[in-house]
Design an enzyme around this catalytic site. Structure first.
Site, mmCIF file in Angstrom:
data_model
loop_
_atom_site.group_PDB
_atom_site.id
_atom_site.type_symbol
_atom_site.label_atom_id
_atom_site.label_comp_id
_atom_site.label_asym_id
_atom_site.label_seq_id
_atom_site.Cartn_x
_atom_site.Cartn_y
_atom_site.Cartn_z
ATOM 1 N N LYS A 59 -5.966 -44.271 22.387
ATOM 2 C CA LYS A 59 -6.111 -42.372 22.931
ATOM 3 C C LYS A 59 -4.998 -42.151 24.054
ATOM 4 C CE LYS A 59 -7.328 -46.376 25.620
ATOM 5 N NZ LYS A 59 -8.489 -46.612 26.419
ATOM 6 N N VAL A 109 -12.447 -42.207 24.103
ATOM 7 C CA VAL A 109 -12.699 -41.636 24.549
ATOM 8 C C VAL A 109 -14.693 -42.700 25.631
ATOM 9 C CG1 VAL A 109 -11.538 -39.729 25.161
ATOM 10 C CG2 VAL A 109 -14.050 -39.788 23.904
ATOM 11 N N GLY A 139 -15.908 -45.744 25.745
ATOM 12 C CA GLY A 139 -16.348 -46.639 24.720
ATOM 13 C C GLY A 139 -17.573 -46.418 24.122
ATOM 14 N N LYS A 195 -7.534 -39.619 28.278
ATOM 15 C CA LYS A 195 -9.273 -39.279 27.755
ATOM 16 C C LYS A 195 -9.518 -38.034 28.299
ATOM 17 C CE LYS A 195 -10.150 -44.128 27.851
ATOM 18 N NZ LYS A 195 -10.816 -45.460 28.735
ATOM 19 N N GLY A 215 -14.993 -52.435 26.832
ATOM 20 C CA GLY A 215 -15.524 -53.550 26.364
ATOM 21 C C GLY A 215 -15.345 -54.337 24.952
HETATM 22 N N1 HSE Z 1 -8.862 -49.703 29.456
HETATM 23 C C1 HSE Z 1 -10.265 -48.514 28.873
HETATM 24 C C2 HSE Z 1 -10.818 -48.712 30.664
HETATM 25 C C3 HSE Z 1 -10.694 -48.923 27.778
HETATM 26 O O1 HSE Z 1 -11.166 -48.990 31.217
HETATM 27 O O2 HSE Z 1 -11.531 -47.451 29.945
HETATM 28 C C4 HSE Z 1 -11.836 -48.111 27.118
HETATM 29 O O3 HSE Z 1 -11.635 -46.997 26.734
#
Ligand code: HSE
Length: 413
Positions: free
Chosen positions: A96, A123, A125, A196, A294
């Site tokens: 990202k 973006v 997950g 994002k 995750g």
């Molecule tokens: N570190 C990011 C979060 C991982 O916690 O959203 C997923 O993009």
């Protein structure tokens, strides 16, 4: 039919999640033929023959048509994506920050190459937000995009507010569970959500938003005062990303902790879940929610992109903002401010509405502030000892009014 060959770059949390998902599928049109990693000395639970440490081995292999890039070194990720496009390969990326910083150049490079670049996994997950904006919302005018875009911050805030967990313990858990970035400052500083928001803005607002145009304020310095206030009032604290048209050619872009009351749809989005609210002309509001971080949720987003790109999918870009919109710096809204000195209020040109901590050594106050003063305040020494929490309800009321019955923000403008 001969399976298409994929090379996977990176075998960390997301790379392993993707690999695991692929292993559990039958009859796929593709297979992973090589995994390129950096450290030859690291112990991995796959035969050594599947790994390579030389990216050129992959780019010089004409049988490899597709690249899945999931590495945490952004400079290296950029080089890999550029090389992939220059070699006419199809590439799926999860990086990202790299994408947010280089999207315009990469779109240009893609347009001149026979390669393709898509990046749903970068973006939110598992939420198919880019695909939704591209394919479902493509002709709809969107007035606002807001939501929780960082799973780690949401996890930490949920544990603190709902379970009385300490910040340090909650952050440690977010790291152990594979939600946080290698450098978790990106999560808790609001930078990851800003990256994002830039990517989502390109597909939702069709404009090239840059991180420096976003006011970002993280959750690192959250204190007992905001937590006690939220618990007393029945609020939750959420790190909210907001991109909202305020008037023609002006927008408000922020990533900021916010007090969220029980009527708001984001109130129930807890732990590593993300939620994105799209406000559009004909559809009103839609909330998309799902696991935002995750190994498997993000690995699935990459997997879905691999299936799509194999079937010829690509993004269509156009610029909906030829005049070049700018941040609406005179836009004022209400915040809660916790600081140690009146100097902060003066620096912010803060209009005090209520003193919530009379007679104490610190100031916990409620009042109005303009975006331009917050943007200037970012370079102040006091920035690190101050905590800002947005009054989300006030902002939404000002922007659009709220349908109390549904608890959903009405489309605005
Ligand atoms: N570190 C990011 C979060 C991982 O916690 O959203 C997923 O993009």
């Amino acid at each position: 039919m001969k399976k298409k060959k994929i090379a996977l770059f990176g075998f960390g949390c997301v790379g392993q999640g993707l690999y695991d998902i692929i292993q559990q599928q039958n009859d796929l049109p593709f297979e992973i033929s090589k995994i390129c990693v950096k450290d030859p000395n690291k112990t991995r639970n796959l035969p050594g023959s599947v790994f390579t440490y030389d990216k050129h081995e992959i780019f010089n292999d004409n049988d490899i048509e597709i690249i899945a890039e999931a590495i945490s070194d952004d400079d290296e990720a950029l080089e890999i994506v550029k090389l992939a496009l220059k070699h006419g390969k199809k590439v799926v990326s999860a990086s990202k920050k790299m994408l947010a910083d280089n999207l315009a150049d990469l779109i240009e490079l893609e347009s001149k190459s026979s390669g393709v670049l898509i990046y749903e996994a970068s973006v939110c997950g598992s939420i198919p937000i880019l695909r939704t904006l591209q394919d479902y919302y493509q002709r709809s005018s969107i007035d606002g995009i807001s939501g929780i875009l960082n799973g780690s911050s949401n996890y930490i805030l949920s544990k603190i507010i709902d379970e009385d967990c300490s910040y340090t313990t909650a952050l440690r858990e977010a790291r152990e569970l594979g939600f946080a970035e290698t450098d978790p400052t990106l999560d808790v500083g609001g930078f990851d959500a800003s990256n994002k928001l830039c990517i989502i803005a390109r597909h939702g607002f069709h404009m090239p938003l840059k991180t420096k145009e976003i006011f970002q304020f993280g959750i690192r310095h959250i204190s007992e005062h905001e937590i006690a206030f939220a618990q007393k009032k029945g609020y939750k604290i959420k790190q909210v990303a907001i991109l909202q048209k305020t008037k023609p050619n002006r927008y408000l872009a922020m990533v900021i902790p916010a007090f969220v009351d029980g009527h708001h749809p984001l109130y129930k989005i807890d732990n590593e879940y993300n939620g994105v609210i799209l406000q559009s002309e004909f559809m009103g509001d839609q909330l998309l929610t799902g696991k935002g971080a995750g190994s498997h949720p993000t690995g699935w987003a990459m997997f879905s992109d691999l299936l799509a790109i194999t079937n010829g999918y690509r993004y269509n870009y156009y610029n909906n903002d030829p005049a070049g919109s700018l941040p609406d710096t005179d836009f004022a809204f209400n915040i809660y401010l916790k600081c140690t000195s009146d100097m902060v209020m003066i620096a912010l040109d803060f209009k005090l509405l209520e003193d919530l901590s009379p007679g104490t050594a610190y100031r916990f106050v409620y009042g109005s502030v303009k975006l331009k003063d917050l943007l200037k305040f970012r370079s102040s020494e006091n920035f690190k000892t101050t905590f800002i929490t947005l009054d989300l309800r006030y902002l939404l009321n000002k922007l659009s009014g709220i349908n109390e019955k549904k608890g959903i923000v009405k489309a605005m403008v």
